[in-house]
Design a protein around this motif. Structure first.
Motif, PDB file in Angstrom:
ATOM      1  N   ALA A   1     -12.861   1.139   7.427  1.00 35.59           N
ATOM      2  CA  ALA A   1     -11.783   2.023   6.962  1.00 35.59           C
ATOM      3  C   ALA A   1     -10.669   2.173   7.992  1.00 35.59           C
ATOM      4  O   ALA A   1      -9.482   2.170   7.647  1.00 35.59           O
ATOM      5  N   ASN A   2     -11.031   2.294   9.282  1.00 28.82           N
ATOM      6  CA  ASN A   2     -10.014   2.496  10.310  1.00 28.82           C
ATOM      7  C   ASN A   2      -9.238   1.228  10.637  1.00 28.82           C
ATOM      8  O   ASN A   2      -8.295   1.266  11.432  1.00 28.82           O
ATOM      9  N   GLU A   3      -9.628   0.100  10.038  1.00 27.56           N
ATOM     10  CA  GLU A   3      -8.918  -1.161  10.245  1.00 27.56           C
ATOM     11  C   GLU A   3      -7.976  -1.497   9.090  1.00 27.56           C
ATOM     12  O   GLU A   3      -7.244  -2.492   9.155  1.00 27.56           O
ATOM     13  N   VAL A   4      -8.012  -0.700   8.024  1.00 28.90           N
ATOM     14  CA  VAL A   4      -7.124  -0.930   6.880  1.00 28.90           C
ATOM     15  C   VAL A   4      -5.738  -0.374   7.228  1.00 28.90           C
ATOM     16  O   VAL A   4      -5.606   0.818   7.518  1.00 28.90           O
ATOM     17  N   PRO A   5      -4.690  -1.202   7.224  1.00 23.27           N
ATOM     18  CA  PRO A   5      -3.347  -0.700   7.564  1.00 23.27           C
ATOM     19  C   PRO A   5      -2.921   0.421   6.615  1.00 23.27           C
ATOM     20  O   PRO A   5      -3.096   0.317   5.397  1.00 23.27           O
ATOM     21  N   GLN A   6      -2.366   1.477   7.194  1.00 25.85           N
ATOM     22  CA  GLN A   6      -2.000   2.655   6.396  1.00 25.85           C
ATOM     23  C   GLN A   6      -0.744   3.277   6.967  1.00 25.85           C
ATOM     24  O   GLN A   6      -0.511   3.259   8.179  1.00 25.85           O
ATOM     25  N   LYS A   7       0.092   3.834   6.083  1.00 29.17           N
ATOM     26  CA  LYS A   7       1.251   4.572   6.549  1.00 29.17           C
ATOM     27  C   LYS A   7       1.446   5.835   5.727  1.00 29.17           C
ATOM     28  O   LYS A   7       1.111   5.877   4.537  1.00 29.17           O
TER      29      LYS A   7
ATOM     30  N   VAL B   1      -2.808  -0.838   2.714  1.00 25.85           N
ATOM     31  CA  VAL B   1      -2.644  -2.248   2.342  1.00 25.85           C
ATOM     32  C   VAL B   1      -3.997  -2.941   2.491  1.00 25.85           C
ATOM     33  O   VAL B   1      -4.438  -3.232   3.602  1.00 25.85           O
ATOM     34  N   LEU B   2      -4.649  -3.193   1.342  1.00 33.94           N
ATOM     35  CA  LEU B   2      -5.926  -3.908   1.370  1.00 33.94           C
ATOM     36  C   LEU B   2      -5.703  -5.406   1.491  1.00 33.94           C
ATOM     37  O   LEU B   2      -6.451  -6.106   2.187  1.00 33.94           O
ATOM     38  N   VAL B   3      -4.701  -5.920   0.788  1.00 33.06           N
ATOM     39  CA  VAL B   3      -4.355  -7.342   0.818  1.00 33.06           C
ATOM     40  C   VAL B   3      -2.838  -7.459   0.838  1.00 33.06           C
ATOM     41  O   VAL B   3      -2.140  -6.678   0.185  1.00 33.06           O
ATOM     42  N   GLY B   4      -2.327  -8.433   1.575  1.00 30.82           N
ATOM     43  CA  GLY B   4      -0.890  -8.664   1.604  1.00 30.82           C
ATOM     44  C   GLY B   4      -0.197  -7.817   2.656  1.00 30.82           C
ATOM     45  O   GLY B   4      -0.753  -7.513   3.716  1.00 30.82           O
ATOM     46  N   ASN B   5       1.020  -7.392   2.364  1.00 29.13           N
ATOM     47  CA  ASN B   5       1.782  -6.613   3.328  1.00 29.13           C
ATOM     48  C   ASN B   5       2.683  -5.620   2.600  1.00 29.13           C
ATOM     49  O   ASN B   5       2.964  -5.762   1.414  1.00 29.13           O
ATOM     50  N   TYR B   6       3.120  -4.624   3.339  1.00 28.88           N
ATOM     51  CA  TYR B   6       4.103  -3.649   2.842  1.00 28.88           C
ATOM     52  C   TYR B   6       4.894  -3.171   4.046  1.00 28.88           C
ATOM     53  O   TYR B   6       4.322  -2.611   4.997  1.00 28.88           O
ATOM     54  N   GLU B   7       6.206  -3.445   4.044  1.00 27.07           N
ATOM     55  CA  GLU B   7       7.071  -3.123   5.180  1.00 27.07           C
ATOM     56  C   GLU B   7       6.433  -3.673   6.457  1.00 27.07           C
ATOM     57  O   GLU B   7       6.184  -4.870   6.549  1.00 27.07           O
ATOM     58  N   GLU B   8       6.109  -2.830   7.431  1.00 25.60           N
ATOM     59  CA  GLU B   8       5.568  -3.353   8.689  1.00 25.60           C
ATOM     60  C   GLU B   8       4.051  -3.538   8.678  1.00 25.60           C
ATOM     61  O   GLU B   8       3.471  -4.022   9.656  1.00 25.60           O
TER      62      GLU B   8
ATOM     63  N   ASN C   1       0.444  -5.172   7.642  1.00 20.52           N
ATOM     64  CA  ASN C   1      -0.107  -6.472   7.263  1.00 20.52           C
ATOM     65  C   ASN C   1      -1.625  -6.401   7.273  1.00 20.52           C
ATOM     66  O   ASN C   1      -2.239  -6.026   8.276  1.00 20.52           O
ATOM     67  N   SER C   2      -2.245  -6.794   6.154  1.00 15.95           N
ATOM     68  CA  SER C   2      -3.694  -6.817   6.059  1.00 15.95           C
ATOM     69  C   SER C   2      -4.255  -7.977   6.862  1.00 15.95           C
ATOM     70  O   SER C   2      -3.630  -9.038   6.970  1.00 15.95           O
ATOM     71  N   LYS C   3      -5.469  -7.810   7.403  1.00 10.95           N
ATOM     72  CA  LYS C   3      -6.137  -8.892   8.119  1.00 10.95           C
ATOM     73  C   LYS C   3      -6.850  -9.848   7.158  1.00 10.95           C
ATOM     74  O   LYS C   3      -7.345 -10.892   7.566  1.00 10.95           O
ATOM     75  N   ILE C   4      -6.893  -9.496   5.866  1.00  7.79           N
ATOM     76  CA  ILE C   4      -7.515 -10.374   4.869  1.00  7.79           C
ATOM     77  C   ILE C   4      -6.538 -11.505   4.544  1.00  7.79           C
ATOM     78  O   ILE C   4      -5.371 -11.262   4.272  1.00  7.79           O
TER      79      ILE C   4
END
Length: 290
Positions: free
Chosen positions: A142-148, A159-166, A168-171
């Motif tokens: 959970a703490n590795e999932v990008p969040q804003k 962001v579970l998959v892909g990217n949003y603004e800055e 980026n998912s590690k998947i």
């Protein structure tokens, strides 16, 4: 300009053992959204005991699976020797590639007092050129999932998959795709712009959600048109709202799906079964205790 809704549906029951499952994709309206060819919603349920036997080992070829667990924990093991365990808020991705056998074990979260299980499993169709690659696995806690945090502290976006603004998912991605979890506080709203020719769908985890001024119920799946436009998400004053928003560019290769295999023609499906029964996917030796 706001995007128009194409249809909405509540899917069909497809229970698996003790798990209550609502199958949202494929449905009677469509078989695919971008590269996403499958979506099972694990309905919230209380689980009092720990299951040590898994849900049943089975093969895949030609896809990547993605499990996102809102509450609970999921242990993964496969015939390529991968093992992993994710907890509430985490995700795990498995590229089946040219063939793999895996098993997943859904239980309540052993790190908390909660006995709930609640989550999703997606299948992401691989481009034809990637279907013959070797299998791979990634666990994301959970703490590795990008969040804003969204503007005006109206909520957050993961962001579970892909990217949003800055973010980026590690998947890994093999095409232009995205999978977001959006949370809005009561009475707040959020506007997101979608590009032209993107296939986009939403799944409503909660009530209290309006999409482009239309109110939908929880557990409802909504698909939008493919024109560029805005999606306005509003949480009504009655409570906070959670939705999954996902999609991507059109999958243009031919698709032939049968059982756990998604390939590009019937001959490849026959090969997938032949290789599985010939033992070419290997076997699960023993799950590592983690």
């Amino acid at each position: 300009m706001k995007k128009q809704m194409s249809f909405s549906t509540k899917g069909n029951r497809a229970d698996l053992g003790s798990l209550a499952i609502q199958r949202m994709l494929p449905n009677r309206h469509t078989n695919i959204v971008g590269p996403f060819v499958f979506l099972d919603y694990v309905v919230p349920a209380i689980k009092e005991t720990i299951n040590k036997n898994g849900m049943g080992a089975h093969p895949h070829r030609g896809i990547a699976t993605l499990t996102y667990i809102l509450q609970g924990e999921v242990e993964h093991t496969d015939s390529a020797g991968n093992n992993g365990k994710i907890y509430s808020g985490g995700a795990q991705w498995m590229k089946a590639g040219n063939g793999i056998i895996h098993d997943e074990n859904f239980n309540y979260d052993s790190q908390t007092d909660s006995k709930y299980i609640h989550g999703f499993q997606f299948w992401i169709n691989l481009p034809a050129k990637n279907k013959a690659e070797k299998p791979a696995h990634i666990s994301v806690q959970a703490n590795e999932v990008p969040q804003k945090i969204l503007p005006d502290k109206s909520g957050w976006l993961k962001v579970l998959v892909g990217n949003y603004e800055e973010l980026n998912s590690k998947i890994p991605n093999y095409s232009r795709l995205f999978l977001y979890h959006i949370h809005l506080e009561a009475g707040k709203q959020f506007l997101i712009q979608m590009e032209n020719k993107l296939e986009v769908a939403a799944f409503l985890i909660t009530d209290n959600v309006m999409l482009n001024e239309t109110t939908f119920q929880k557990n409802e799946f909504v698909e939008f048109d493919r024109n560029a436009g805005e999606i306005e998400i509003k949480s009504t004053s009655e409570g906070s709202a959670d939705i999954i928003l996902f999609g991507g560019e059109e999958y243009t290769d031919p698709i032939v799906a049968e059982g756990p295999f998604v390939m590009n023609n019937q001959a490849e499906i026959i090969d997938a079964y032949r290789d599985f029964y010939a033992g070419k996917y290997g076997k699960i030796i023993q799950a590592t205790k983690i």
